[in-house]
Write a protein that holds these residues in place. Structure first.
Motif, PDB file in Angstrom:
ATOM      1  N   MET A  39      94.042  65.312  80.910  1.00 40.12           N
ATOM      2  CA  MET A  39      93.318  64.273  81.093  1.00 40.12           C
ATOM      3  C   MET A  39      91.967  64.845  80.917  1.00 40.12           C
ATOM      4  O   MET A  39      91.452  65.785  81.509  1.00 40.12           O
ATOM      5  CB  MET A  39      93.548  64.067  82.603  1.00 40.12           C
ATOM      6  N   ASN A  40      91.063  64.009  80.549  1.00 41.49           N
ATOM      7  CA  ASN A  40      89.629  63.978  80.345  1.00 41.49           C
ATOM      8  C   ASN A  40      88.827  63.165  80.884  1.00 41.49           C
ATOM      9  O   ASN A  40      89.096  61.951  80.769  1.00 41.49           O
ATOM     10  CB  ASN A  40      89.227  64.136  78.829  1.00 41.49           C
ATOM     11  N   PHE A  41      87.667  63.321  81.651  1.00 37.03           N
ATOM     12  CA  PHE A  41      86.905  62.619  82.239  1.00 37.03           C
ATOM     13  C   PHE A  41      86.261  61.708  80.963  1.00 37.03           C
ATOM     14  O   PHE A  41      85.434  62.474  80.095  1.00 37.03           O
ATOM     15  CB  PHE A  41      85.818  63.139  83.173  1.00 37.03           C
ATOM     16  N   ALA A  42      86.118  60.591  81.162  1.00 37.58           N
ATOM     17  CA  ALA A  42      85.359  59.672  80.065  1.00 37.58           C
ATOM     18  C   ALA A  42      84.179  59.000  80.372  1.00 37.58           C
ATOM     19  O   ALA A  42      83.149  59.332  79.652  1.00 37.58           O
ATOM     20  CB  ALA A  42      86.563  58.800  79.642  1.00 37.58           C
ATOM     21  N   SER A  43      84.139  58.406  81.522  1.00 35.64           N
ATOM     22  CA  SER A  43      82.841  57.677  81.727  1.00 35.64           C
ATOM     23  C   SER A  43      82.651  57.016  83.346  1.00 35.64           C
ATOM     24  O   SER A  43      83.779  57.128  84.090  1.00 35.64           O
ATOM     25  CB  SER A  43      82.799  56.416  80.901  1.00 35.64           C
ATOM     26  N   VAL A  44      81.507  56.809  83.480  1.00 34.08           N
ATOM     27  CA  VAL A  44      81.071  56.432  84.799  1.00 34.08           C
ATOM     28  C   VAL A  44      80.586  54.807  84.447  1.00 34.08           C
ATOM     29  O   VAL A  44      79.763  54.658  83.453  1.00 34.08           O
ATOM     30  CB  VAL A  44      79.976  56.783  85.548  1.00 34.08           C
ATOM     31  N   ARG A  45      80.919  53.870  85.083  1.00 36.28           N
ATOM     32  CA  ARG A  45      80.330  52.319  84.819  1.00 36.28           C
ATOM     33  C   ARG A  45      79.620  52.062  86.070  1.00 36.28           C
ATOM     34  O   ARG A  45      80.204  51.873  87.078  1.00 36.28           O
ATOM     35  CB  ARG A  45      81.410  51.272  84.594  1.00 36.28           C
ATOM     36  N   ILE A  46      78.357  51.471  85.780  1.00 38.00           N
ATOM     37  CA  ILE A  46      77.481  50.713  86.815  1.00 38.00           C
ATOM     38  C   ILE A  46      77.852  49.336  86.503  1.00 38.00           C
ATOM     39  O   ILE A  46      77.723  48.895  85.581  1.00 38.00           O
ATOM     40  CB  ILE A  46      76.122  51.111  86.468  1.00 38.00           C
ATOM     41  N   ILE A  47      78.077  48.367  87.683  1.00 31.92           N
ATOM     42  CA  ILE A  47      78.170  47.151  87.664  1.00 31.92           C
ATOM     43  C   ILE A  47      76.789  46.677  88.008  1.00 31.92           C
ATOM     44  O   ILE A  47      76.547  47.040  88.958  1.00 31.92           O
ATOM     45  CB  ILE A  47      79.393  46.474  88.373  1.00 31.92           C
ATOM     46  N   THR A  48      76.229  45.661  87.249  1.00 34.77           N
ATOM     47  CA  THR A  48      74.745  44.995  87.817  1.00 34.77           C
ATOM     48  C   THR A  48      74.892  43.648  87.687  1.00 34.77           C
ATOM     49  O   THR A  48      75.633  43.301  86.963  1.00 34.77           O
ATOM     50  CB  THR A  48      73.847  45.872  86.836  1.00 34.77           C
ATOM     51  N   GLY A  49      74.001  43.127  88.426  1.00 31.20           N
ATOM     52  CA  GLY A  49      73.736  41.729  88.261  1.00 31.20           C
ATOM     53  C   GLY A  49      72.881  41.339  87.016  1.00 31.20           C
ATOM     54  O   GLY A  49      72.779  40.057  86.611  1.00 31.20           O
ATOM     55  N   ASP A  50      72.011  42.535  86.325  1.00 30.92           N
ATOM     56  CA  ASP A  50      71.123  41.822  85.633  1.00 30.92           C
ATOM     57  C   ASP A  50      71.368  43.411  84.587  1.00 30.92           C
ATOM     58  O   ASP A  50      70.361  44.359  84.953  1.00 30.92           O
ATOM     59  CB  ASP A  50      69.659  41.841  86.188  1.00 30.92           C
ATOM     60  N   ILE A  51      71.664  43.321  83.544  1.00 35.31           N
ATOM     61  CA  ILE A  51      72.222  44.154  82.646  1.00 35.31           C
ATOM     62  C   ILE A  51      71.011  45.028  81.730  1.00 35.31           C
ATOM     63  O   ILE A  51      70.521  46.073  81.702  1.00 35.31           O
ATOM     64  CB  ILE A  51      73.287  44.013  81.692  1.00 35.31           C
ATOM     65  N   GLU A  52      69.876  43.963  81.410  1.00 30.48           N
ATOM     66  CA  GLU A  52      68.826  44.314  80.562  1.00 30.48           C
ATOM     67  C   GLU A  52      68.018  45.238  81.161  1.00 30.48           C
ATOM     68  O   GLU A  52      67.633  46.355  80.464  1.00 30.48           O
ATOM     69  CB  GLU A  52      68.226  43.019  79.997  1.00 30.48           C
ATOM     70  N   PRO A  53      67.606  45.147  82.501  1.00 25.76           N
ATOM     71  CA  PRO A  53      66.630  46.387  83.004  1.00 25.76           C
ATOM     72  C   PRO A  53      67.393  47.549  83.065  1.00 25.76           C
ATOM     73  O   PRO A  53      66.563  48.735  82.790  1.00 25.76           O
ATOM     74  CB  PRO A  53      66.213  45.550  84.345  1.00 25.76           C
ATOM     75  N   LEU A  54      68.356  47.653  83.274  1.00 21.96           N
ATOM     76  CA  LEU A  54      69.241  48.888  83.416  1.00 21.96           C
ATOM     77  C   LEU A  54      69.235  49.690  82.116  1.00 21.96           C
ATOM     78  O   LEU A  54      69.042  50.779  81.822  1.00 21.96           O
ATOM     79  CB  LEU A  54      70.615  48.721  84.185  1.00 21.96           C
ATOM     80  N   VAL A  55      69.681  48.867  81.002  1.00 23.27           N
ATOM     81  CA  VAL A  55      69.954  49.155  79.585  1.00 23.27           C
ATOM     82  C   VAL A  55      68.364  49.819  79.270  1.00 23.27           C
ATOM     83  O   VAL A  55      68.380  51.060  78.996  1.00 23.27           O
ATOM     84  CB  VAL A  55      70.100  48.034  78.600  1.00 23.27           C
ATOM     85  N   LYS A  56      67.428  49.266  79.538  1.00 20.74           N
ATOM     86  CA  LYS A  56      65.938  49.647  78.982  1.00 20.74           C
ATOM     87  C   LYS A  56      65.635  50.798  79.998  1.00 20.74           C
ATOM     88  O   LYS A  56      65.250  51.846  79.585  1.00 20.74           O
ATOM     89  CB  LYS A  56      64.910  48.634  79.289  1.00 20.74           C
ATOM     90  N   PHE A  57      65.869  50.964  81.353  1.00 16.34           N
ATOM     91  CA  PHE A  57      65.703  52.016  82.231  1.00 16.34           C
ATOM     92  C   PHE A  57      66.366  53.190  81.572  1.00 16.34           C
ATOM     93  O   PHE A  57      65.817  54.337  81.467  1.00 16.34           O
ATOM     94  CB  PHE A  57      66.046  51.614  83.616  1.00 16.34           C
ATOM     95  N   TYR A  58      67.613  53.314  81.255  1.00 18.06           N
ATOM     96  CA  TYR A  58      68.291  54.503  80.878  1.00 18.06           C
ATOM     97  C   TYR A  58      67.991  54.770  79.794  1.00 18.06           C
ATOM     98  O   TYR A  58      68.000  56.137  79.407  1.00 18.06           O
ATOM     99  CB  TYR A  58      69.942  54.247  81.042  1.00 18.06           C
ATOM    100  N   GLU A  59      67.406  54.031  78.641  1.00 18.03           N
ATOM    101  CA  GLU A  59      66.973  54.662  77.419  1.00 18.03           C
ATOM    102  C   GLU A  59      65.585  55.040  77.707  1.00 18.03           C
ATOM    103  O   GLU A  59      65.383  56.195  77.139  1.00 18.03           O
ATOM    104  CB  GLU A  59      66.838  53.195  76.357  1.00 18.03           C
ATOM    105  N   ASP A  60      64.853  54.577  78.435  1.00 20.80           N
ATOM    106  CA  ASP A  60      63.355  55.235  79.021  1.00 20.80           C
ATOM    107  C   ASP A  60      63.599  56.638  79.598  1.00 20.80           C
ATOM    108  O   ASP A  60      62.954  57.630  78.949  1.00 20.80           O
ATOM    109  CB  ASP A  60      62.841  54.238  79.751  1.00 20.80           C
ATOM    110  N   ILE A  61      64.611  56.881  80.385  1.00 24.39           N
ATOM    111  CA  ILE A  61      64.564  58.068  81.021  1.00 24.39           C
ATOM    112  C   ILE A  61      65.525  59.134  80.305  1.00 24.39           C
ATOM    113  O   ILE A  61      65.177  60.307  80.577  1.00 24.39           O
ATOM    114  CB  ILE A  61      65.278  58.073  82.616  1.00 24.39           C
ATOM    115  N   THR A  62      66.400  58.652  79.455  1.00 25.96           N
ATOM    116  CA  THR A  62      67.148  59.526  78.646  1.00 25.96           C
ATOM    117  C   THR A  62      66.551  60.090  77.268  1.00 25.96           C
ATOM    118  O   THR A  62      67.078  61.042  76.504  1.00 25.96           O
ATOM    119  CB  THR A  62      68.553  59.181  78.605  1.00 25.96           C
ATOM    120  N   GLY A  63      66.016  58.703  76.658  1.00 27.49           N
ATOM    121  CA  GLY A  63      65.490  59.108  75.347  1.00 27.49           C
ATOM    122  C   GLY A  63      66.599  58.753  74.344  1.00 27.49           C
ATOM    123  O   GLY A  63      66.557  58.853  73.215  1.00 27.49           O
ATOM    124  N   CYS A  64      67.907  58.437  75.049  1.00 29.48           N
ATOM    125  CA  CYS A  64      69.139  57.893  74.018  1.00 29.48           C
ATOM    126  C   CYS A  64      69.007  56.551  73.881  1.00 29.48           C
ATOM    127  O   CYS A  64      68.284  55.691  74.781  1.00 29.48           O
ATOM    128  CB  CYS A  64      70.170  58.351  74.982  1.00 29.48           C
TER     129      CYS A  64
END
Length: 137
Positions: free
Chosen positions: A1-26
């Motif tokens: 077995m391999n760990f694959a992912s963690v999922r965040i459930i959100t009421g507003d996906i766009e701010p989280l996407v932008k935030f994680y792009e900003d803090i990771t550079g990915c």
């Protein structure tokens, strides 16, 4: 077995996407307006809107912005440098500026737009660096 992912459930996906792009550079890949992934070599952070819960049996399976026990962690090359680069993004949600922890990681702790705790860290002691397969400083 391999760990694959963690999922965040959100009421507003766009701010989280932008935030994680900003803090990771990915780049976060948006597969649909309700589902995105930030993929790294060691795992994936998935971001799903509350709409995706219907596919699992109902809206009451998870509650957005209510996490009080999980910390999402990213290993970074230089946490102090990364702090300088993202300080404007995390200024209002900073929990702890870079601090060397007793187990050998230098850690930066802050909250994402849904108040989830996020830790960027760099192993700094020989033992911590070895744990992550990094060469000595």
């Amino acid at each position: 077995m391999n760990f694959a992912s963690v999922r965040i459930i959100t009421g507003d996906i766009e701010p989280l996407v932008k935030f994680y792009e900003d803090i990771t550079g990915c780049t976060v890949v948006m597969y649909t307006p309700d589902f995105a992934e930030l993929q790294t070599s060691s795992g994936t952070l998935a971001i799903g809107s509350i709409n995706t819960l219907a596919l699992f049996g109902g809206q009451h399976i998870a509650e957005p912005a209510s996490n009080r026990s999980v910390i999402i962690e990213f290993l970074v090359e230089d946490v102090d440098k990364r702090y300088e680069e993202i300080s404007a993004v995390i200024d209002n949600t900073l929990v702890q500026a870079p601090t060397t922890m007793p187990w050998g990681n230098r850690s930066l702790l802050f909250r994402d737009p849904d108040s989830n705790l996020v830790n960027l860290f760099t192993p700094v002691t020989p033992q911590a660096r070895q744990k992550f397969g990094l060469s000595a400083i």
